[in-house]
Write an enzyme that holds these catalytic residues in place. Structure first.
Site, PDB file in Angstrom:
ATOM      1  N   SER A   4       0.826  -1.204   0.000  1.00 51.79           N
ATOM      2  CA  SER A   4       0.000   0.000   0.000  1.00 51.79           C
ATOM      3  C   SER A   4       0.865   1.261   0.000  1.00 51.79           C
ATOM      4  O   SER A   4       1.618   1.505  -0.921  1.00 51.79           O
ATOM      5  CB  SER A   4      -0.977  -0.029   1.184  1.00 51.79           C
ATOM      6  OG  SER A   4      -1.936   0.985   1.076  1.00 51.79           O
TER       7      SER A   4
ATOM      8  N   ASP B 205      -2.277   6.332  -4.035  1.00 43.89           N
ATOM      9  CA  ASP B 205      -1.122   5.618  -3.474  1.00 43.89           C
ATOM     10  C   ASP B 205      -0.697   4.500  -4.422  1.00 43.89           C
ATOM     11  O   ASP B 205      -1.336   4.267  -5.456  1.00 43.89           O
ATOM     12  CB  ASP B 205      -1.434   5.124  -2.057  1.00 43.89           C
ATOM     13  CG  ASP B 205      -2.445   3.992  -2.023  1.00 43.89           C
ATOM     14  OD1 ASP B 205      -3.179   3.816  -3.015  1.00 43.89           O
ATOM     15  OD2 ASP B 205      -2.510   3.293  -1.001  1.00 43.89           O
TER      16      ASP B 205
END
Length: 561
Positions: free
Chosen positions: A143, A299
């Protein structure tokens, strides 16, 4: 180092491949201790860790062992002919290697593998699991963590991250697996040649894009010419975000060139996190140069999104995840009412650490709020329950303060591709009515009261850090009567489960003067997080309360380190 750590280290030195062996030999004693002090535990978020040799690290051996444990679980839980897995990866270093390792292990265990040929966002993985009818899914990503990390997110056949019961079953299977002796593996290219591993077709990706575009609540009568700056932060978002926006009519988009290309070193941002101003800065700079109205960044695995808009004086202002979520909730409800598409029992889902003002906004539109534990899997579970009850249309929005949003039921995880389109639609809609997003936010505060929501994170590295976090949580559970000069009116401890929610290491203090404080160790990072929510007449008054509160909290944290 202790005997057990030395034994594990020596075993790896004996069994690992020559390249890994060289890396092991170069480790200092303290590095060996950290790398072998424990096994990476397989939880509901899968695995996540620093990429190095060792049992407590992300490498081909720990990935292979986890995949073998997951394969054993699938083979024990699904009938023959119904065993298949979807696999995807982000742009991080070693993500392709780990994804192919994962696929090779599943294929060697007789499980059909569907894998994306190129990097794809987490929501595309969740979508593929459902679209292809897979038993499970794996997304190789860490992530928004720094570049030295990678991870392994595990998904069930519903496209949602696995439940705690499934994680426990997989962990039990992993513990029975010797990292070198028991992991079955086939050569990846051989698996492809034999048809055990196949590439996910472009049709699946196109179907995902169509589902994203179907979430839009405006049409061509609303001008789509707003000037947008977008950054994928060196990750997976470029292709899917641009496609969804352009096919929806947004063509005035400039991409941040320095952050355009996938790069696991993340050279422009130490933390590739849209919550970070440092990560957003190149986009802000480009917007200043070009006069853009809206800045967006996703992201690396494109499940989170951050935005900036201009204030009344033309200055770019970053919005928090809570602010963006509240604006989206308000916009969706407004458009649903205007278009006559509000369902009979509309539902918003948010996490317990997400701003309470969202619930007030939802209630203002007659929308029911479901509060769940931190982690989008719990939002996904709620969608699944609504679907099982025959009312999936009731779901309007799920969001968490950490910049994750989802407006549809086509996936079971947060989706920054969907969020990017909905944010652009919201921006364009309000602009067509002569209202900026900041002005709309102020209108919401005028109606429901100003609410300051902030997150304070404290880093706790290694085994010593874990112990220090436990000490802080133990103190908070010891019967605290005052925090930062505020009286404790109510304590809600989630460790044994509250209101039907599963147990969680979370404690909430409801304080006087409309102040609340939640403490929670992160499940994916070595951090202790404090979530502050404060109602006040003005922002400055709220910030004074926050300073008073956090001075006391920081004193406790520093004392326990």
């Amino acid at each position: 180092m202790n005997t057990e750590i030395k034994k594990a280290y020596d075993y790896w030195c004996e069994k690992a491949d020559p390249e890994t062996g060289k890396a092991l030999a170069a480790m200092a004693d303290d590095e060996v201790t950290e790398a072998f002090r424990a096994d990476l535990k397989f939880g509901t978020a899968g695995l996540r860790g620093v990429m190095e040799p060792g049992t407590n690290r992300m490498n081909i051996y720990t990935v292979g062992r986890a995949s073998q444990g997951m394969a054993d679980y699938i083979n024990a839980s699904f009938p023959e002919g119904k065993r298949s897995v979807a696999v995807s990866r982000d742009s991080r270093n070693n993500s392709e290697l780990f994804a192919k390792t994962t696929a090779s292990v599943f294929a060697a265990n007789g499980i059909k593998v569907h894998i994306y040929k190129e990097i794809m966002p987490t929501p595309c993985l969740s979508f593929a699991v459902r679209e292809l009818g897979c038993s499970a899914g794996v997304m190789v990503t860490a992530s928004h963590n720094p570049a030295e990390y990678n991870g392994y997110k595990a998904y069930g056949d519903d496209g949602c991250q696995i439940t705690s019961e499934t994680a426990d079953a997989i962990q039990a299977a992993i513990e029975k697996t010797d990292v070198f002796e028991d992991v079955k593996k086939i050569d990846f290219d051989e698996g492809v040649a034999q048809g055990l591993i196949s590439w996910i077709s472009e049709d699946v990706y196109t179907a995902f894009t169509e589902q994203v575009r179907a979430q839009s609540l405006i049409d061509a009568s609303v001008p789509h010419d707003c000037a947008i700056v977008y950054s994928p932060l060196h990750g997976t978002g470029l292709k899917p975000v641009l496609r969804a926006l352009k096919e929806s009519g947004y063509t005035n988009i400039k991409v941040v060139e320095s952050q355009r290309e996938p790069d696991g070193d993340f050279p422009t941002c130490a933390k590739p996190n849209p919550e970070s101003k440092e990560a957003m800065q190149p986009g802000l700079d480009l917007a200043e140069e070009t006069g853009a109205d809206l800045v967006m960044a996703t992201d690396p695995d494109a499940d989170r999104i951050g935005i900036a808009v201009r204030d009344a004086d033309g200055r770019l202002t970053l919005l928090t995840g809570n602010e963006t979520g509240v604006l989206l909730m308000d916009y969706i409800c407004m458009r649903r009412e205007e278009t006559g598409t509000m369902p009979a029992d509309p539902v918003m889902v948010k996490t317990i650490v997400t701003t309470d003002i969202a619930e007030k906004v939802a209630a203002g539109y007659g929308v029911r709020t479901v509060n769940v534990l931190t982690g989008f899997k719990y939002i996904g579970d709620t969608i699944a329950k609504l679907e099982a009850e025959g009312h999936p249309e009731s779901y309007l929005l799920g969001f968490e303060e950490s910049y994750g949003y989802l407006t549809g039921t086509y996936v079971r995880d947060k989706d920054a591709v969907d969020a990017a389109l909905m944010i652009c639609d919201m921006f364009a809609y309000h602009r067509s009515r002569g209202v900026s997003l900041l002005e709309r936010l102020q209108q919401i505060y005028d109606k429901y009261g100003f609410c300051l929501d902030r997150v304070h994170s404290y880093q706790f590295e290694g085994g010593a850090g874990e112990k220090a976090m436990h000490r802080v949580m133990n103190v908070l559970r010891s019967g605290v009567q005052r925090v930062g000069g505020f009286n404790v009116e109510k304590v809600t401890d989630y460790k044994d489960g509250v209101d039907g929610l599963p147990p969680a290491d979370v404690i909430k203090f409801s304080l006087d003067q409309e102040v609340s404080l939640i403490a929670r160790p992160s499940g994916t990072e070595p951090k202790l997080k404090f979530y502050v929510s404060i109602y006040a007449d003005t922002e400055s008054k709220a910030e004074l309360k926050e300073k008073q509160l956090m001075t006391d909290v920081e004193s406790l944290v520093n004392k326990m380190r």
